[in-house]
Design a protein around this motif. Sequence first.
Motif, PDB file in Angstrom:
ATOM      1  N   LEU A  32       0.658  -1.167  -0.036  1.00  0.00           N
ATOM      2  CA  LEU A  32       0.101   0.354  -0.062  1.00  0.00           C
ATOM      3  C   LEU A  32       0.803   1.125   0.020  1.00  0.00           C
ATOM      4  O   LEU A  32       0.376   2.459   0.123  1.00  0.00           O
ATOM      5  N   HIS A  35       6.063   2.010   3.416  1.00  0.00           N
ATOM      6  CA  HIS A  35       7.275   2.553   3.168  1.00  0.00           C
ATOM      7  C   HIS A  35       7.918   3.486   2.220  1.00  0.00           C
ATOM      8  O   HIS A  35       8.631   4.367   2.598  1.00  0.00           O
ATOM      9  N   ASP A  53       5.948  -4.202  -7.527  1.00  0.00           N
ATOM     10  CA  ASP A  53       4.820  -5.014  -6.830  1.00  0.00           C
ATOM     11  C   ASP A  53       4.167  -5.952  -7.992  1.00  0.00           C
ATOM     12  O   ASP A  53       4.105  -5.120  -8.950  1.00  0.00           O
ATOM     13  N   PHE A  75      10.081  -8.510  -7.899  1.00  0.00           N
ATOM     14  CA  PHE A  75      11.054  -7.997  -7.703  1.00  0.00           C
ATOM     15  C   PHE A  75      12.600  -8.806  -8.004  1.00  0.00           C
ATOM     16  O   PHE A  75      13.584  -8.333  -8.164  1.00  0.00           O
ATOM     17  N   ASP A  96       9.712  -5.805   2.295  1.00  0.00           N
ATOM     18  CA  ASP A  96       8.946  -6.249   3.262  1.00  0.00           C
ATOM     19  C   ASP A  96       8.256  -7.327   2.758  1.00  0.00           C
ATOM     20  O   ASP A  96       7.010  -7.075   2.145  1.00  0.00           O
ATOM     21  N   ARG A 272       0.118  -8.619  12.446  1.00  0.00           N
ATOM     22  CA  ARG A 272       1.139  -9.036  11.517  1.00  0.00           C
ATOM     23  C   ARG A 272       2.401  -8.796  12.020  1.00  0.00           C
ATOM     24  O   ARG A 272       3.355  -9.488  11.564  1.00  0.00           O
TER      25      ARG A 272
HETATM   26  C1  LIG Z   1       3.786  -7.095   3.137  1.00  0.00           C
HETATM   27  S1  LIG Z   1       3.365  -6.267   1.731  1.00  0.00           S
HETATM   28  C2  LIG Z   1       4.274  -4.893   1.611  1.00  0.00           C
HETATM   29  C3  LIG Z   1       3.629  -3.603   2.521  1.00  0.00           C
HETATM   30  C4  LIG Z   1       4.424  -2.388   2.060  1.00  0.00           C
HETATM   31  N1  LIG Z   1       5.426  -2.342   2.765  1.00  0.00           N
HETATM   32  C5  LIG Z   1       3.449  -1.122   2.712  1.00  0.00           C
HETATM   33  O1  LIG Z   1       3.940  -0.622   3.690  1.00  0.00           O
HETATM   34  O2  LIG Z   1       2.259  -0.857   2.269  1.00  0.00           O
HETATM   35  C6  LIG Z   1       4.137  -7.103   0.468  1.00  0.00           C
HETATM   36  C7  LIG Z   1       3.752  -6.667  -0.857  1.00  0.00           C
HETATM   37  O3  LIG Z   1       5.083  -7.593  -1.399  1.00  0.00           O
HETATM   38  C8  LIG Z   1       4.507  -8.054  -2.846  1.00  0.00           C
HETATM   39  N2  LIG Z   1       5.390  -9.038  -3.209  1.00  0.00           N
HETATM   40  C9  LIG Z   1       5.749 -10.048  -2.437  1.00  0.00           C
HETATM   41  N3  LIG Z   1       6.646 -10.963  -3.225  1.00  0.00           N
HETATM   42  C10 LIG Z   1       6.910  -9.897  -4.374  1.00  0.00           C
HETATM   43  C11 LIG Z   1       7.819 -10.296  -5.476  1.00  0.00           C
HETATM   44  N4  LIG Z   1       8.627 -11.427  -5.676  1.00  0.00           N
HETATM   45  N5  LIG Z   1       7.813  -9.260  -6.329  1.00  0.00           N
HETATM   46  C12 LIG Z   1       7.053  -8.153  -6.301  1.00  0.00           C
HETATM   47  N6  LIG Z   1       6.364  -7.873  -5.317  1.00  0.00           N
HETATM   48  C13 LIG Z   1       6.004  -8.948  -4.126  1.00  0.00           C
HETATM   49  C14 LIG Z   1       3.043  -8.389  -2.321  1.00  0.00           C
HETATM   50  O4  LIG Z   1       2.226  -8.541  -3.491  1.00  0.00           O
HETATM   51  C15 LIG Z   1       2.567  -7.379  -1.298  1.00  0.00           C
HETATM   52  O5  LIG Z   1       1.888  -6.514  -1.973  1.00  0.00           O
END
Ligand SMILES: C[S@@+](CC[C@H](N)C(=O)[O-])C[C@H]1O[C@@H](n2cnc3c(N)ncnc32)[C@H](O)[C@@H]1O
Length: 286
Positions: A32, A35, A53, A75, A96, A272
């Motif tokens: 969202l 960070h 993302d 990523f 994250d 979480r």
């Molecule tokens: C825990 S959330 C991050 C929240 C974010 N730090 C915030 O403050 O809003 C993890 C996010 O990473 C994305 N994600 C997880 N693995 C990923 C990857 N390999 N490549 C890109 N995005 C990824 C997920 O779709 C999710 O939206």
Amino acid sequence: MDMVHKPVLANEVIKYLNVKPEGRYVDATYGLGGHSRMILDKLNEHGKVVAFDVSPIAEQHIINDDRLTFIKSNFRYMKNWLDFLGLIPVDGIIADLGVSSPQLDVASQGFTYRTPAPLDLRMDKDLSVTAEDIIRKSSVEQLAEIISQYGELEPAQAIASAIVEARRKQPIVSSADLVSVTRRFARGNPKRFYSRLFQALRIAVNDELNALKDLLEQAEEVLRVGGRLLIITFHSLEDRIVKQFFAKSEKLEELEDSPVLPSHAETRENRRARSAKLRIAEKVKE
Ligand SMILES: C[S@@+](CC[C@H](N)C(=O)[O-])C[C@H]1O[C@@H](n2cnc3c(N)ncnc32)[C@H](O)[C@@H]1O
């Protein structure tokens, strides 16, 4: 949607990222934008954030700011993208890991066993294989491997056999079906059992551990000397990968002896955050 959403370990991330006003930063897991927003607040007009993302939910929450470039990509392709954008080297990278709370809340994605939903578990809807496909097509051995390696659950072989036996009688298409065919293994601590079983499938569907390894290897390359890499993990498999990578890297040095954990106040407010661990490394050598 929660617009005042506070990211996990917010203060710690800002402290360790050590944001330079004109710096270039990567938010590998935009979510969202929590960070990213905090980093943008510390940048001047020359600073930049490149955010990644795969989730359609993230795409709906892109902050309108010229200093932010959002890339809908895994990523694990970070280095190619940064290269393409001419933004190597960067001053800091934050990841994250895992899924965001709205991803968990949207039942149709099937990220939680708590609400009946199709067995999907893809973070990236462009991936072709869902959890249902894995459950339908894998052999007992393949399923047992996923269950023991990614879920750290035993007896993996017996759980896998029960799934294969059940699918002969009736297709397993929803989280409720999977819960029901594995119920007898969940007796001691159902919550732990099912969250690990779904975790295992999610890791397999999204190839999460290999994506993390790719990210770590590329981070080491694209950071400038003095730049920082911050990784927040939510389970021991990921934390182990990060810890071991930092330990063997010749270019990165871990900054704290043990991972940074959220404060009691944060874990009280945000469930979480309870299992979150932050590891930080600095690039010390080119
Ligand atoms: C825990 S959330 C991050 C929240 C974010 N730090 C915030 O403050 O809003 C993890 C996010 O990473 C994305 N994600 C997880 N693995 C990923 C990857 N390999 N490549 C890109 N995005 C990824 C997920 O779709 C999710 O939206």
